[in-house]
Design a protein around this motif. Structure first.
Motif, PDB file in Angstrom:
ATOM      1  N   MET A  78       0.744  -1.217  -0.170  1.00 46.77           N
ATOM      2  CA  MET A  78       0.174   0.014   0.095  1.00 46.77           C
ATOM      3  C   MET A  78       0.712   1.299   0.112  1.00 46.77           C
ATOM      4  O   MET A  78       2.021   1.207   0.610  1.00 46.77           O
ATOM      5  CB  MET A  78      -0.700   0.080   1.186  1.00 46.77           C
ATOM      6  N   TYR A  79       0.378   2.319  -0.431  1.00 51.94           N
ATOM      7  CA  TYR A  79       1.136   3.500  -0.668  1.00 51.94           C
ATOM      8  C   TYR A  79       0.201   4.708  -0.124  1.00 51.94           C
ATOM      9  O   TYR A  79      -0.943   4.583  -0.082  1.00 51.94           O
ATOM     10  CB  TYR A  79       1.506   3.850  -2.024  1.00 51.94           C
ATOM     11  N   LEU A  80       1.190   5.719   0.047  1.00 53.13           N
ATOM     12  CA  LEU A  80       0.401   7.163   0.471  1.00 53.13           C
ATOM     13  C   LEU A  80       1.294   8.098  -0.028  1.00 53.13           C
ATOM     14  O   LEU A  80       2.365   8.379   0.240  1.00 53.13           O
ATOM     15  CB  LEU A  80       0.278   7.329   2.073  1.00 53.13           C
ATOM     16  N   HIS A  81       0.698   8.723  -0.955  1.00 49.55           N
ATOM     17  CA  HIS A  81       1.333   9.758  -1.730  1.00 49.55           C
ATOM     18  C   HIS A  81       0.964  11.144  -1.104  1.00 49.55           C
ATOM     19  O   HIS A  81      -0.326  11.359  -0.952  1.00 49.55           O
ATOM     20  CB  HIS A  81       1.175   9.975  -3.433  1.00 49.55           C
ATOM     21  N   MET A  82       1.689  11.941  -0.505  1.00 48.29           N
ATOM     22  CA  MET A  82       1.584  13.076   0.166  1.00 48.29           C
ATOM     23  C   MET A  82       2.029  14.336  -0.476  1.00 48.29           C
ATOM     24  O   MET A  82       3.617  14.177  -0.704  1.00 48.29           O
ATOM     25  CB  MET A  82       2.121  13.101   1.620  1.00 48.29           C
TER      26      MET A  82
END
Length: 119
Positions: A78-82
């Motif tokens: 899973m990824y979180l682009h911030m």
């Protein structure tokens, strides 16, 4: 048993971007949701964003318009682009994996990754 390992945290200037990753090892059964939580010093842990195994996403108000959650089921990641990071985004970010429908319910946490946004 599933283990979650976060990576990608670090120090960034306000307005900058980071991409967090959460890799899950082991087999994952049933429908599930993965999520990113964060906890700043002296504050309670808060939910930032979630994504189900079918791809449905949801965001807390603090993340809407700036953060994007995604997942690659084939890679169990899973990824979180911030983007447009603010000093108030400074926190330890935790990955969570929780069953929605499963014969054996589960709820796993990663160890966390530090994100520090300087002004």
């Amino acid at each position: 048993q599933v283990q979650l390992v976060e990576s990608g945290g670090g120090l960034v200037q306000a307005g900058g971007s980071l991409r967090l990753s959460c890799a899950a090892s082991g087999r994952i059964f049933g429908s599930n949701a993965m999520g990113w939580f964060r906890q700043a010093p002296g504050k309670e842990r808060e939910l930032v964003a979630t994504i189900t195994s079918s791809g449905m996403t949801d965001y807390a108000d603090v993340a809407k318009g700036r953060f994007t959650i995604s997942r690659d089921n084939a890679k169990n990641t899973m990824y979180l682009h911030m983007n447009s990071l603010k000093p108030e985004d400074t926190a330890v970010y935790y990955c969570n994996l929780k069953s929605i429908v499963s014969i054996r319910p589960y709820n796993y946490w990663g160890q966390g990754t530090q994100v520090t946004v300087s002004s």
